[in-house]
Write an enzyme that holds these catalytic residues in place. Structure first.
Site, PDB file in Angstrom:
ATOM      1  N   ARG A 101      65.554 -12.067  45.773  1.00  0.00           N
ATOM      2  CA  ARG A 101      65.728 -12.245  44.324  1.00  0.00           C
ATOM      3  C   ARG A 101      65.003 -13.540  43.933  1.00  0.00           C
ATOM      4  NH1 ARG A 101      71.433 -11.329  41.828  1.00  0.00           N
ATOM      5  NH2 ARG A 101      70.108 -10.709  40.077  1.00  0.00           N
ATOM      6  N   ASP A 247      71.097 -19.762  36.470  1.00  0.00           N
ATOM      7  CA  ASP A 247      70.430 -19.374  37.718  1.00  0.00           C
ATOM      8  C   ASP A 247      69.329 -20.356  38.076  1.00  0.00           C
ATOM      9  OD1 ASP A 247      71.733 -16.802  36.644  1.00  0.00           O
ATOM     10  OD2 ASP A 247      71.292 -16.424  38.755  1.00  0.00           O
ATOM     11  N   LYS A 258      71.791 -15.001  32.952  1.00  0.00           N
ATOM     12  CA  LYS A 258      71.867 -13.542  32.787  1.00  0.00           C
ATOM     13  C   LYS A 258      71.331 -13.101  31.428  1.00  0.00           C
ATOM     14  CE  LYS A 258      72.774 -11.075  35.185  1.00  0.00           C
ATOM     15  NZ  LYS A 258      71.670 -10.411  35.962  1.00  0.00           N
TER      16      LYS A 258
HETATM   17  O1  MRU Z   1      72.297 -11.054  38.506  1.00  0.00           O
HETATM   18  P1  MRU Z   1      73.486 -11.903  38.847  1.00  0.00           P
HETATM   19  O2  MRU Z   1      74.778 -11.197  38.623  1.00  0.00           O
HETATM   20  O3  MRU Z   1      73.373 -12.532  40.213  1.00  0.00           O
HETATM   21  O4  MRU Z   1      73.382 -13.080  37.807  1.00  0.00           O
HETATM   22  C1  MRU Z   1      74.256 -14.159  37.823  1.00  0.00           C
HETATM   23  C2  MRU Z   1      74.268 -14.847  36.534  1.00  0.00           C
HETATM   24  O5  MRU Z   1      73.323 -14.874  35.815  1.00  0.00           O
HETATM   25  C3  MRU Z   1      75.483 -15.491  36.140  1.00  0.00           C
HETATM   26  O6  MRU Z   1      75.638 -15.357  34.779  1.00  0.00           O
HETATM   27  C4  MRU Z   1      75.572 -16.918  36.468  1.00  0.00           C
HETATM   28  O7  MRU Z   1      75.487 -17.701  35.369  1.00  0.00           O
HETATM   29  C5  MRU Z   1      74.807 -17.542  37.510  1.00  0.00           C
HETATM   30  S1  MRU Z   1      75.811 -17.626  38.915  1.00  0.00           S
HETATM   31  C6  MRU Z   1      77.169 -18.656  38.587  1.00  0.00           C
END
Ligand code: MRU
Length: 356
Positions: A101, A247, A258
């Site tokens: 990722r 992230d 997200k």
């Molecule tokens: O795709 P994901 O579910 O791994 O994304 C995670 C996020 O974006 C969360 O909203 C988060 O803010 C980051 S992890 C605490």
């Protein structure tokens, strides 16, 4: 199921979301929540890579932790007895983990640390032991960081607040206390009477499936809304602040989180509502000047055309699926880290926070 992957039973409620078990790692499979609590024991780096891609384990800090364990487990299985050859094979393993990722900074921070530890080791046995030790250290440092940032963040929450949050940022996403959800839990533990509006978080419903599940376990009142309802509640004075995780945070404070976070930030500004980002400093990437440089993961169309395997769109329709968006720093009221609360000018504050 991937190589080295096993479901080992349902309804084992009290295990931690990520646990190191000497020659394997146990994770709670987040894709099965809230219907089933299924733990997977993974002993092969490739099965951990698949689990990350499939979001069985997700959330930036959690990905970094299991990424580090994957490198340690990969090292245990390399058959070479020659140091240079061993290190070359380890580099291949690290590349596999890095390719899972692209957006979460924590993953790259963790595997860089693992790479450095390997390089510094004198012989293969010593490298293997040092890698396990480093992964365990990354795990405990990330957990501790979320505990500390939650304490700083809780100071921003007043008694009686309704807090809107997006996606899932709790113990499951962080293998600790949580980022945005950690702040919320800490405010509740301080005796504040708070309520949460949780967005469902299409396409993969981390909010509906996981955030509500975690909040219910913590006895925090939560109302689930669809992503498109946020403006309705904000414009009617029903939201006192928005808190989200991150992230990756660029040097100027622009934040990848997200998909849908940017929309919430703009709506919050329009309605005069504070918008907070909570993240450990391992999410900060000072090598990127702005959010324009943050790589955004593009996921499969099927996650949009289907909900939990059920088609909701005409067959063959085109769909787009960027997993994250960028919130420009001007919409962010403060960034909450384990080193303290950072406000504009973010350039100085983020640099001064000495990201780990
Ligand atoms: O795709 P994901 O579910 O791994 O994304 C995670 C996020 O974006 C969360 O909203 C988060 O803010 C980051 S992890 C605490």
């Amino acid at each position: 199921m991937g190589k080295g992957t096993q479901g080992i039973g349902l309804k084992k409620i009290n295990n931690p979301p990520i646990e190191w078990l000497e020659n394997r790692v146990r994770i709670l499979d987040q894709t099965r929540l809230p219907q089933e609590e299924v733990y997977l024991e993974l002993s092969h780096h490739q099965s951990i890579a698949s689990a990350i891609v499939e979001l069985k384990i997700r959330g930036a800090p959690a990905i970094g932790i299991v990424g580090a364990y994957a490198v340690a487990l990969g090292a245990l299985k390399i058959e070479s007895v020659v140091r240079d050859e061993f290190l070359e094979k380890l580099r291949d393993i690290i590349s596999t983990i890095a390719a899972t990722r692209p957006t979460a900074r924590n993953l790259f921070r963790a595997i860089d640390r693992m790479q450095k530890v390997a390089q510094a080791g004198k012989d293969i046995e010593q490298i293997r032991a040092a890698l396990i030790q480093e992964a365990v250290k990354i795990h405990s440092e990330e957990a501790e960081a979320t505990r500390k940032l939650s304490q700083f963040g809780a100071g921003l929450i007043q008694d009686g607040f309704t807090i809107l949050t997006h996606c899932n940022t709790g113990a499951l996403a962080t293998a600790g206390y949580g980022t945005a959800l950690g702040v919320i839990k800490q405010a509740k533990e301080q005796g504040k009477n708070i309520k949460v509006l949780a967005t469902e978080t299409r396409p993969l419903l981390q909010g509906a499936r996981i955030t509500t599940w975690e909040l219910k376990k913590a006895n925090i009142p939560v109302t689930l809304i669809t992503d498109s309802m946020a403006g309705y509640f904000m414009s009617r004075g029903k939201v006192d602040c928005v808190i989200v995780g991150a992230d990756r945070i660029a040097a100027n404070g622009d934040t990848a989180n997200k998909i849908g976070t940017y929309t919430l930030a703009v709506l919050a500004r329009e309605n005069g509502i504070p918008f907070y980002v909570a993240a450990p400093t391992t999410t900060i990437d000072l090598s990127l000047a702005s959010g324009d440089e943050i790589p955004i993961e593009q996921r499969s169309q099927e996650e949009v055309t289907h909900i939990q395997g059920v088609s909701i769109a005409p067959e063959g329709v085109e769909a787009a699926n960027p997993a994250f968006d960028i919130t420009p720093h001007r919409y962010i009221t403060a960034i909450i880290t384990e080193k303290g609360i950072i406000k504009e000018p973010y350039g100085e504050g983020l640099k001064g926070s000495n990201p780990r």
